[in-house]
Design a protein around this motif. Structure first.
Motif, PDB file in Angstrom:
ATOM      1  N   HIS A   6      52.729   2.030  -5.861  1.00  0.00           N
ATOM      2  CA  HIS A   6      51.567   2.236  -6.724  1.00  0.00           C
ATOM      3  C   HIS A   6      50.834   0.931  -7.012  1.00  0.00           C
ATOM      4  O   HIS A   6      49.609   0.947  -7.192  1.00  0.00           O
ATOM      5  CB  HIS A   6      51.971   2.952  -8.006  1.00  0.00           C
ATOM      6  CG  HIS A   6      52.186   4.415  -7.776  1.00  0.00           C
ATOM      7  ND1 HIS A   6      51.145   5.304  -7.688  1.00  0.00           N
ATOM      8  CD2 HIS A   6      53.307   5.136  -7.565  1.00  0.00           C
ATOM      9  CE1 HIS A   6      51.615   6.516  -7.456  1.00  0.00           C
ATOM     10  NE2 HIS A   6      52.932   6.435  -7.361  1.00  0.00           N
ATOM     11  N   LYS A  22      48.640   0.658  -4.143  1.00  0.00           N
ATOM     12  CA  LYS A  22      47.491   1.556  -4.300  1.00  0.00           C
ATOM     13  C   LYS A  22      46.463   0.992  -5.280  1.00  0.00           C
ATOM     14  O   LYS A  22      45.256   1.096  -5.040  1.00  0.00           O
ATOM     15  CB  LYS A  22      47.962   2.929  -4.800  1.00  0.00           C
ATOM     16  CG  LYS A  22      48.537   3.815  -3.715  1.00  0.00           C
ATOM     17  CD  LYS A  22      49.046   5.122  -4.239  1.00  0.00           C
ATOM     18  CE  LYS A  22      48.021   5.928  -4.993  1.00  0.00           C
ATOM     19  NZ  LYS A  22      48.500   7.288  -5.347  1.00  0.00           N
ATOM     20  N   TYR A  75      42.514   0.299  -4.663  1.00  0.00           N
ATOM     21  CA  TYR A  75      41.384   0.746  -5.494  1.00  0.00           C
ATOM     22  C   TYR A  75      40.502  -0.431  -5.890  1.00  0.00           C
ATOM     23  O   TYR A  75      39.278  -0.315  -5.908  1.00  0.00           O
ATOM     24  CB  TYR A  75      41.884   1.460  -6.754  1.00  0.00           C
ATOM     25  CG  TYR A  75      42.619   2.750  -6.497  1.00  0.00           C
ATOM     26  CD1 TYR A  75      42.184   3.660  -5.540  1.00  0.00           C
ATOM     27  CD2 TYR A  75      43.761   3.068  -7.218  1.00  0.00           C
ATOM     28  CE1 TYR A  75      42.868   4.839  -5.307  1.00  0.00           C
ATOM     29  CE2 TYR A  75      44.443   4.249  -6.997  1.00  0.00           C
ATOM     30  CZ  TYR A  75      43.995   5.126  -6.041  1.00  0.00           C
ATOM     31  OH  TYR A  75      44.670   6.295  -5.818  1.00  0.00           O
ATOM     32  N   SER A  86      38.568   3.577 -12.479  1.00  0.00           N
ATOM     33  CA  SER A  86      38.637   4.991 -12.122  1.00  0.00           C
ATOM     34  C   SER A  86      39.924   5.580 -12.698  1.00  0.00           C
ATOM     35  O   SER A  86      40.865   4.868 -13.042  1.00  0.00           O
ATOM     36  CB  SER A  86      38.618   5.175 -10.604  1.00  0.00           C
ATOM     37  OG  SER A  86      39.796   4.650 -10.028  1.00  0.00           O
ATOM     38  N   ALA A 103      42.079   7.283 -11.106  1.00  0.00           N
ATOM     39  CA  ALA A 103      43.182   7.092 -10.160  1.00  0.00           C
ATOM     40  C   ALA A 103      43.916   5.777 -10.429  1.00  0.00           C
ATOM     41  O   ALA A 103      45.154   5.719 -10.363  1.00  0.00           O
ATOM     42  CB  ALA A 103      42.655   7.116  -8.730  1.00  0.00           C
ATOM     43  N   ASN A 138      46.005   6.264 -13.531  1.00  0.00           N
ATOM     44  CA  ASN A 138      47.196   7.070 -13.218  1.00  0.00           C
ATOM     45  C   ASN A 138      48.265   6.239 -12.506  1.00  0.00           C
ATOM     46  O   ASN A 138      49.454   6.372 -12.793  1.00  0.00           O
ATOM     47  CB  ASN A 138      46.822   8.281 -12.377  1.00  0.00           C
ATOM     48  CG  ASN A 138      45.989   9.281 -13.147  1.00  0.00           C
ATOM     49  OD1 ASN A 138      45.963   9.272 -14.374  1.00  0.00           O
ATOM     50  ND2 ASN A 138      45.284  10.135 -12.426  1.00  0.00           N
ATOM     51  N   SER A 139      47.854   5.389 -11.580  1.00  0.00           N
ATOM     52  CA  SER A 139      48.815   4.541 -10.883  1.00  0.00           C
ATOM     53  C   SER A 139      49.470   3.550 -11.838  1.00  0.00           C
ATOM     54  O   SER A 139      50.681   3.298 -11.751  1.00  0.00           O
ATOM     55  CB  SER A 139      48.142   3.790  -9.736  1.00  0.00           C
ATOM     56  OG  SER A 139      47.877   4.662  -8.666  1.00  0.00           O
TER      57      SER A 139
END
Length: 159
Positions: free
Chosen positions: A64, A67, A71, A79, A81, A84-85
């Motif tokens: 993550h 990730k 991003y 964002s 996302a 969330n990560s």
């Protein structure tokens, strides 16, 4: 953030993951207790199996983090996302703390004449401290980014 910086950090994360996995696979071979053990006996004793299971949150957090840097590289820092990560990274760090704390159960089964007890405790404290730092940083970044995402979504609704 520059594209080259995020790519460099992603490469570092991949190298950390590869190094941790290589260490986990190599370490049972150098334990004195495994001098004449078969590979099955080395890798399928209770402590090693527990260590492999307990490492799952560490590798999930690395994934993550990779990730999140993706991003950032795509200019999607603010964002949901990303938030969330970061939340998953926080939970992975907390799970890792729990796994390390539960690993104290294995201490009474070690040799009572063995002098490795204090070093094992110190290593656990260092790992727990590092996980606390990661969980705190992830929670802080998550909160800040969530506020930014909320402000961004409010501005999009008013326009």
């Amino acid at each position: 953030m520059k594209r080259s910086s995020t790519i460099f950090l992603q490469v570092v994360i991949v190298l950390i993951g590869i190094g941790a996995l290589a260490f986990m696979l190599w370490e049972p071979h150098v334990e004195g207790v495994n001098a004449h053990a078969t590979p099955f006996q080395m890798y399928f004793n209770s402590f090693v199996v527990y260590a492999f299971i307990a490492s799952t949150p560490f590798f999930a957090a690395l994934y993550h983090a990779f990730k999140v840097l993706g991003y950032v590289r795509q200019n999607q820092t603010f964002s949901q996302a990303t938030v969330n990560s970061l939340r998953i990274i926080k939970y992975c760090a907390l799970a890792h703390i729990g796994f390390v704390a539960v690993s104290v159960v294995f201490m009474p089964f070690s040799d009572p004449d063995d002098d490795d007890g204090p070093q094992g405790v110190v290593m656990r404290v260092v790992v727990i401290f590092g996980s606390i730092v990661v969980a705190t940083a992830a929670a802080m970044f998550q909160r800040v980014l969530q506020n930014a995402v909320d402000i961004k979504s409010e501005n999009d609704l008013t326009v």
